[in-house]
Scaffold this motif. Structure first.
Motif: not given
Length: 461
Positions: A59-62, A93-101, A154-163
């Motif tokens: 999130f900080s980098v984003w 915008a890019l952060g939103a796009f990469v969340r799905l993959p 994108g880290n948010f989406a993968s982290s949430m799916a994992n937890i």
């Protein structure tokens, strides 16, 4: 809140998957109280801690460019306010796009394995920006490197799916809220880092901000490699995304998440610029603006776990409903303050919006597993297999978490575009504030109609 479909703990673990490299756990039964107390809780908490840390750095980098634009004085870099809004819009915008993959990467490669990769990828925008950020750099180059920062989203989406896969249903609201809140704290923290750099080194040294994060990125990747785990029970199911796109609740929840998370991340990226543009006399220097921009994101991040806990207790839909009503009132406060030129009232209204969006972030994410748990209950009630219903609920929850996270992040793009257009056409953010009020009113109606109306099949989610 929907109750679990199981009436007794499972008697045997799911069949193991073919062996794979890395730290894989084949037997994972968080709904089994004995398993959870003896083994599951300890493992889940360890993975949650490092998931939060990696997501926090992401999130900080984003959010880097919400800070770096303050280091780009117009006389030196030649970038006007509209151009700066574009620099903060592209990473959103890019952060939103990469969340799905990123969401489905967890199920494909494993939560631990993907956390290592996603953390290491944060070095790309950080190092690239440090190399090019100096007077004389072209605006197009800045647009490219700012866009690269979107990988942190994108880290948010993968982290949430994992937890989501690690915790039992009764604790998902708390766990997802804590995971997301700790990640969201990356927004105010990078702004505080920027404030300290501005105060200590001056606006001529933006690279110091970037150098702070390089070792943190390395720690996140190495910590994930050493101490996190992969779950075979979170494997990607065939056609999960396609099935989720045919589910009406996918679109409803994604729409509501635009109002909560989209508001949070959009305001987080734009608040400093709004202050500088709308109250130029009070914020003549970047340091003056940076001294306030971190407050709202900090409070909004800290209350996100509270939103999840309240949703665990009272139901996600009920908390979300009242949160949107309060957000409409908060936007009305900001609009009024803008019209009368009151800076204290303006800051109070914006901080209120941050806090409320944080509460709503937690409650809407709690609604996602509750929706599919309710569907699973209904399937079992008409003779369906409880184990199959549970597996379907977990698979669909993971898919919807990814879709809602991606669409919600696009809400941050819309917030920045609304501000950009409002300042271009009227010289203030008043038009944008009115749009926000109207949107929150629609969210109130949608939440009530789908999840609170007494005749709805999902009433009380």
């Amino acid at each position: 809140m929907a109750a679990p479909t199981r009436t007794a703990p499972p008697t045997a673990p799911a069949p193991p998957s073919p062996p794979r490299g890395g730290r894989w756990i084949d037997d994972w039964r968080p709904e089994d109280p004995q398993f959870w107390e003896s083994t599951g809780k300890r493992v889940a908490r360890r993975n949650l801690f490092f998931s939060v840390f990696s997501e926090h750095v992401g999130f900080s980098v984003w959010s880097l460019w919400s800070v770096l634009v303050l280091f780009l004085p117009e006389p030196v870099f030649g970038i006007d306010p509209a151009g700066k809004f574009l620099l903060t819009t592209l990473p959103t915008a890019l952060g939103a796009f990469v969340r799905l993959p990123y969401t489905f990467a967890v199920a494909t490669f494993g939560g631990r394995n993907w956390t290592i990769v996603s953390a290491a990828l944060l070095l790309v925008p950080t190092v690239a920006t440090a190399v090019v950020l100096e007077p004389g750099v072209s605006y197009s180059t800045l647009l490219v490197v700012s866009c690269l920062a979107g990988v942190g989203g994108g880290n948010f989406a993968s982290s949430m799916a994992n937890i989501n896969a690690f915790y039992p249903d009764r604790l998902k609201g708390w766990a997802l809220g804590l995971n997301a809140g700790g990640g969201n704290l990356g927004v105010p923290v990078v702004q505080l880092v920027g404030l300290l750099v501005l105060a200590a080194a001056g606006a001529e040294h933006p690279r110091v901000v970037l150098l702070v994060y390089v070792p943190l990125i390395v720690v996140a990747a190495v910590g994930a490699a050493l101490l996190m785990d992969n779950l075979t029970t979170a494997r990607n199911q065939p056609r999960a995304m396609r099935e989720a796109t045919r589910e009406p609740h996918t679109y409803v929840m994604a729409f509501l998440y635009i109002g909560t998370f989209g508001s949070f991340i959009g305001f987080g990226f734009a608040f400093g610029q709004v202050l500088q543009n709308q109250f130029a006399a009070d914020f003549a220097t970047p340091l003056a603006a940076a001294s306030l921009t971190w407050l709202g994101p900090l409070l909004g991040s800290l209350v996100r776990p509270l939103g999840g806990s309240l949703a665990d207790r009272f139901g996600g839909a009920r908390i979300t409903f009242w949160t949107f009503i309060a957000m409409a009132a908060g936007a009305a406060v900001v609009f009024t303050a803008s019209r009368v030129g009151s800076l204290p009232l303006f800051v109070v209204g914006f901080v209120l919006l941050f806090v409320l969006s944080g509460v709503g972030n937690g409650s809407t994410y709690k609604m996602i597993p509750a929706v599919f748990r309710t569907q699973a209950q209904q399937a079992v009630a008409v003779g369906g297999d409880p184990a199959a219903a549970d597996r379907h609920a977990l698979r669909m929850s993971g898919a919807l978490i990814g879709i809602a996270g991606a669409v919600g992040a696009f809400g941050g793009v819309l917030v920045n575009l609304a501000f950009r257009q409002s300042f271009l056409t009227t010289g203030s953010g008043d038009a944008a504030y009115l749009v926000f009020i109207g949107f929150y009113a629609v969210c109130v109606l949608v939440t009530w109609a789908v999840y609170l109306r007494p005749t709805s099949r999902m009433a009380g989610v």
